[in-house]
Design an enzyme around this catalytic site. Structure first.
Site, PDB file in Angstrom:
ATOM      1  N   CYS A  59      65.367  30.007  18.150  1.00  0.00           N
ATOM      2  CA  CYS A  59      65.829  29.154  17.047  1.00  0.00           C
ATOM      3  C   CYS A  59      64.646  28.772  16.144  1.00  0.00           C
ATOM      4  CB  CYS A  59      66.430  27.878  17.609  1.00  0.00           C
ATOM      5  SG  CYS A  59      67.728  28.198  18.790  1.00  0.00           S
ATOM      6  N   ARG A 107      62.011  35.620  14.260  1.00  0.00           N
ATOM      7  CA  ARG A 107      62.112  35.088  15.630  1.00  0.00           C
ATOM      8  C   ARG A 107      63.416  35.524  16.310  1.00  0.00           C
ATOM      9  NH1 ARG A 107      59.173  29.839  15.912  1.00  0.00           N
ATOM     10  NH2 ARG A 107      60.749  29.224  17.397  1.00  0.00           N
ATOM     11  N   TRP A 156      69.615  30.794  18.019  1.00  0.00           N
ATOM     12  CA  TRP A 156      69.722  31.915  18.973  1.00  0.00           C
ATOM     13  C   TRP A 156      70.526  31.338  20.128  1.00  0.00           C
ATOM     14  CZ3 TRP A 156      67.250  33.203  23.864  1.00  0.00           C
ATOM     15  CH2 TRP A 156      67.347  34.553  24.203  1.00  0.00           C
ATOM     16  N   ASN A 182      66.191  22.814  18.963  1.00  0.00           N
ATOM     17  CA  ASN A 182      65.762  23.994  19.732  1.00  0.00           C
ATOM     18  C   ASN A 182      65.616  23.531  21.175  1.00  0.00           C
ATOM     19  OD1 ASN A 182      65.591  25.434  17.411  1.00  0.00           O
ATOM     20  ND2 ASN A 182      63.375  25.748  17.447  1.00  0.00           N
ATOM     21  N   GLY A 183      66.003  24.396  22.135  1.00  0.00           N
ATOM     22  CA  GLY A 183      65.821  24.044  23.542  1.00  0.00           C
ATOM     23  C   GLY A 183      67.172  23.930  24.243  1.00  0.00           C
ATOM     24  N   GLU A 220      54.628  49.712  30.184  1.00  0.00           N
ATOM     25  CA  GLU A 220      54.674  49.206  28.802  1.00  0.00           C
ATOM     26  C   GLU A 220      55.322  50.228  27.878  1.00  0.00           C
ATOM     27  OE1 GLU A 220      54.425  46.518  27.468  1.00  0.00           O
ATOM     28  OE2 GLU A 220      54.095  46.902  25.355  1.00  0.00           O
ATOM     29  N   LYS A 258      58.677  49.472  25.652  1.00  0.00           N
ATOM     30  CA  LYS A 258      58.747  49.680  24.195  1.00  0.00           C
ATOM     31  C   LYS A 258      59.974  50.511  23.850  1.00  0.00           C
ATOM     32  CE  LYS A 258      56.597  47.037  22.977  1.00  0.00           C
ATOM     33  NZ  LYS A 258      56.167  46.218  23.988  1.00  0.00           N
ATOM     34  N   GLU A 275      63.394  48.591  24.645  1.00  0.00           N
ATOM     35  CA  GLU A 275      63.725  47.343  23.934  1.00  0.00           C
ATOM     36  C   GLU A 275      64.017  47.570  22.455  1.00  0.00           C
ATOM     37  OE1 GLU A 275      60.843  44.189  23.368  1.00  0.00           O
ATOM     38  OE2 GLU A 275      59.205  45.572  23.711  1.00  0.00           O
ATOM     39  N   HIS A 320      59.625  58.942  46.202  1.00  0.00           N
ATOM     40  CA  HIS A 320      60.366  57.899  46.937  1.00  0.00           C
ATOM     41  C   HIS A 320      61.660  57.540  46.218  1.00  0.00           C
ATOM     42  CE1 HIS A 320      56.910  57.482  49.530  1.00  0.00           C
ATOM     43  NE2 HIS A 320      56.155  57.446  48.444  1.00  0.00           N
ATOM     44  N   LYS A 358      61.627  36.908  19.658  1.00  0.00           N
ATOM     45  CA  LYS A 358      60.169  37.093  19.687  1.00  0.00           C
ATOM     46  C   LYS A 358      59.541  36.192  20.740  1.00  0.00           C
ATOM     47  CE  LYS A 358      56.205  38.680  18.686  1.00  0.00           C
ATOM     48  NZ  LYS A 358      55.862  40.012  19.257  1.00  0.00           N
TER      49      LYS A 358
HETATM   50  C1  AGP Z   1      57.527  42.697  24.545  1.00  0.00           C
HETATM   51  O1  AGP Z   1      57.603  43.727  23.582  1.00  0.00           O
HETATM   52  C2  AGP Z   1      58.715  41.771  24.493  1.00  0.00           C
HETATM   53  N1  AGP Z   1      58.942  41.277  23.199  1.00  0.00           N
HETATM   54  C3  AGP Z   1      58.659  40.693  25.559  1.00  0.00           C
HETATM   55  O2  AGP Z   1      58.643  41.340  26.812  1.00  0.00           O
HETATM   56  C4  AGP Z   1      57.446  39.731  25.502  1.00  0.00           C
HETATM   57  O3  AGP Z   1      56.269  40.410  25.864  1.00  0.00           O
HETATM   58  C5  AGP Z   1      57.686  38.607  26.521  1.00  0.00           C
HETATM   59  O4  AGP Z   1      58.844  37.898  26.131  1.00  0.00           O
HETATM   60  C6  AGP Z   1      56.505  37.638  26.645  1.00  0.00           C
HETATM   61  O5  AGP Z   1      56.286  37.009  25.414  1.00  0.00           O
HETATM   62  P1  AGP Z   1      54.907  36.174  25.231  1.00  0.00           P
HETATM   63  O6  AGP Z   1      53.785  37.140  25.335  1.00  0.00           O
HETATM   64  O7  AGP Z   1      55.028  35.557  23.885  1.00  0.00           O
HETATM   65  O8  AGP Z   1      54.864  35.163  26.338  1.00  0.00           O
END
Ligand code: AGP
Length: 610
Positions: free
Chosen positions: A2, A27, A74, A100-101, A482, A486, A489, A505, A605
């Site tokens: 949010c 965001r 959000w 927010n929250g 990673e 990428k 997501e 395994h 984000k």
């Molecule tokens: C990574 O591409 C994602 N957007 C997500 O996994 C992100 O790394 C995770 O939410 C942690 O966010 P932060 O580094 O702001 O704590």
């Protein structure tokens, strides 16, 4: 996540609120709304959808007024629709709130208020807070908010206004970031610096348990119990240009290409080449604890957790100190054993990830020294940790983290180098070798970017894949994780990362001619040979092999269907180079699939709610 923007001053509030919400679009959100107060009337306009739809709805409407609140939501409680969008009001529409929250005890409060006649229009926890303030209002909105917040449990960043008290806005925070922007005869409340940077560079960060009465003339900051707080005005350094896309089609591509600069910024002033060492100003007060540390516990989520895994390899290899890496969300609900001499490193780009923040708080309660590795200056994790290091990667707008990841790994490398030299585990020669290679690294990153045209061709071949495997060993195993994250997501292709040896395994059962398998097979040595045998296992089952290799590699090229080359570097620095082709591969596949690269579905984000 949010977004909150509040304005009080002399100018028309509506355009300021809309612009502020636009600056926070990155965001991630699903609905938006604004409320403007004028001559005792409050006008509220809200939509389920994007700010463009809100602007459309406002077209022609003259929302006069120089006091107002804006919000992008959000959804956490209640589906994303117009009714549940913020701002929310009390029964009479006199009190307007944006939040927010998560109010954890909202339901019990709602039941009580409903029993005393309050009528609820939405399914949200936030609306309950507006009615609670109404219940406690006796002509002083500040006091009513104070009393209401003393009854809620959970997290909040709120802004509140009352139509009978048009000269003030009330801000309060617990667990969800809020910043106050200080202008000339006008002031702002926001959940993100990006929303105020067009108007002012002078800000006050609210801390948890604090409130502020914001008028056009100034800010009165107090704790919830009304005890005064001395305001600390800080300066914002980054500018809007850094936030804008800079000519790239997406923030993510811009940020991938910013990595030579962001790495340079992360390393700047932190290397001592002659001494073959590094220095991290933010840890200067902890040299004793660092020298005596028995164990590091690295806490993080998502990409930051992957950076932490690389940190484990770095610190154990360079400094010989035990490291464990924990999903913050798991750590905080376990009974973690924190022995004397334990230091936690909380890694977070946003510095607001609720799981990482909570895990850090838990570790602090249990006696650990809590250090943070964050990107956003003034973020909660950065301010609540006892010390730490900013990665200085600049604003990262794309939801998929790229430059923050490589900068997190760079800072972890600097830390490991510092610890290793401090303990005499790294010789002067080795230290000088590493510092020189770190200095060279941004140029090598640029080389990878300059030679990345073939990645688009590769993306076209695999744009319709249903699954993908990413495999490697050693310090590049986290890069496999990673790379898979990428891809999944932003392109929504199912992708998994594994240690290459894990193939036999289970995952090997997945291999067929439709499965692209990405290997990170860089730098020679024992692991390299092992990866070759894993590649052969895949080849024997007709899997498609895409391999990230060092330039000039003559071995892997014999087995792989596609090669992505990176310059040779020290093996412990290779993750920073190896991840870049994988960032670009995911980016191009996602664009070809027509996905919303910067704001992927269901993602935000910064995950500031559980
Ligand atoms: C990574 O591409 C994602 N957007 C997500 O996994 C992100 O790394 C995770 O939410 C942690 O966010 P932060 O580094 O702001 O704590």
């Amino acid at each position: 996540m949010c977004g909150i923007i509040g304005y009080i001053g002399k100018r028309e509030a509506t355009p300021i609120l809309i612009n502020g919400l636009k600056r926070m679009e990155y965001r991630g959100y699903d609905s938006a709304g604004i409320a403007v107060l004028h001559n005792g009337n409050i006008n509220i306009t809200k939509v389920s959808g994007k700010i463009a739809q809100l602007t459309e709805r406002l077209n022609g409407l003259t929302l006069n007024g120089s006091v107002g609140l804006g919000h992008t939501r959000w959804a956490t409680h209640g589906e994303p629709n117009e009714t549940n969008a913020h701002p929310h009001t009390d029964c009479s529409g006199s009190i307007v709130l944006i939040h927010n929250g998560i109010i954890e005890n909202y339901y019990t409060i709602r039941v009580k208020l409903a029993a005393s006649g309050h009528i609820f229009r939405t399914q949200t926890d936030s609306e309950v807070l507006a009615h609670l303030i109404e219940e406690l209002y006796e002509g002083d909105i500040e006091q009513a908010v104070r009393s209401a917040l003393s009854k809620v449990k959970g997290t909040y960043g709120i802004a509140v206004m009352h139509h009978d008290e048009p000269e003030k806005l009330i801000a309060a925070r617990m667990g969800s970031p809020l910043v106050l922007g200080l202008g000339a005869a006008e002031n702002f409340i926001a959940s993100d610096l990006a929303a105020v940077v067009d108007h002012t560079r002078n800000v006050i960060y609210l801390n948890d348990g604090e409130m502020a009465v914001v008028t056009s003339d100034g800010v009165i900051q107090t704790k919830l119990d009304k005890s005064p707080v001395s305001a600390k005005v800080e300066q914002i350094f980054f500018n809007i240009a850094e936030i804008e896309k800079g000519g790239y089609p997406h923030f993510m591509l811009k940020e991938i290409h910013e990595q030579p600069n962001s790495l340079t910024d992360s390393i700047r002033g932190r290397l001592l080449p002659e001494a073959g060492a590094s220095k991290l100003g933010g840890l200067a007060n902890f040299e004793e604890q660092l020298a005596a540390v028995k164990r590091f516990i690295i806490l993080g989520c998502g990409t930051s957790w992957h950076a932490g895994l690389i940190g484990e390899y770095l610190i154990e290899e360079l400094a010989g100190i035990p490291v464990e890496v924990e999903y913050a969300s798991e750590f905080r609900y376990r009974e973690p054993i924190i022995e004397p001499g334990t230091i936690t490193l909380s890694i977070s780009q946003s510095g607001e990830t609720i799981d990482t923040l909570a895990a850090m708080r838990e570790a602090k309660v249990r006696g650990a020294l809590t250090l943070g590795i964050c990107n956003v200056v003034g973020s909660t994790i950065a301010r609540e940790s006892e010390g730490g290091v900013y990665i200085h990667a600049g604003p990262e707008i794309g939801v998929a983290s790229t430059k923050a990841f490589t900068s997190q790994v760079a800072v972890l490398t600097l830390l490991a180098l510092h610890l290793g030299r401090q303990r005499g585990r790294i010789s002067l020669d080795r230290g000088q070798e590493l510092t020189q290679e770190l200095i060279n690294l941004p140029k090598k990153v640029q080389q990878v970017l300059d030679n990345s045209d073939r990645i688009l061709e590769l993306a076209k071949k695999y744009v319709d894949s249903k699954n993908a495997l990413y495999l490697s060993r050693g310090i590049n195993y986290p890069v496999a994780l990673e790379g898979a994250l990428k891809l999944k997501e932003i392109s929504y292709i199912h992708a998994e990362g594994y240690p290459a040896a894990e193939m036999k395994h289970g995952p090997i059962a997945l291999i067929d001619e439709n499965m692209p398998v990405v290997f990170i097979a860089v730098n020679g040595g024992a692991i390299y040979e092992k990866v070759i045998s894993n590649i052969e296992e895949v080849r024997a089952r007709k899997g498609v092999i895409i391999a990230v290799v060092n330039e000039g590699d003559q071995v892997i090229t014999r087995y792989a269907d596609h090669i992505l080359e990176i310059p040779l570097t020290d093996h412990i620095l290779s993750p920073i180079l190896a991840v870049i082709p994988l960032q670009l591969l995911a980016y191009h596949i996602a664009v070809l699939r027509g996905c919303n690269v910067d704001q992927p579905r269901n993602l935000a984000k910064s995950v500031t709610v559980e």
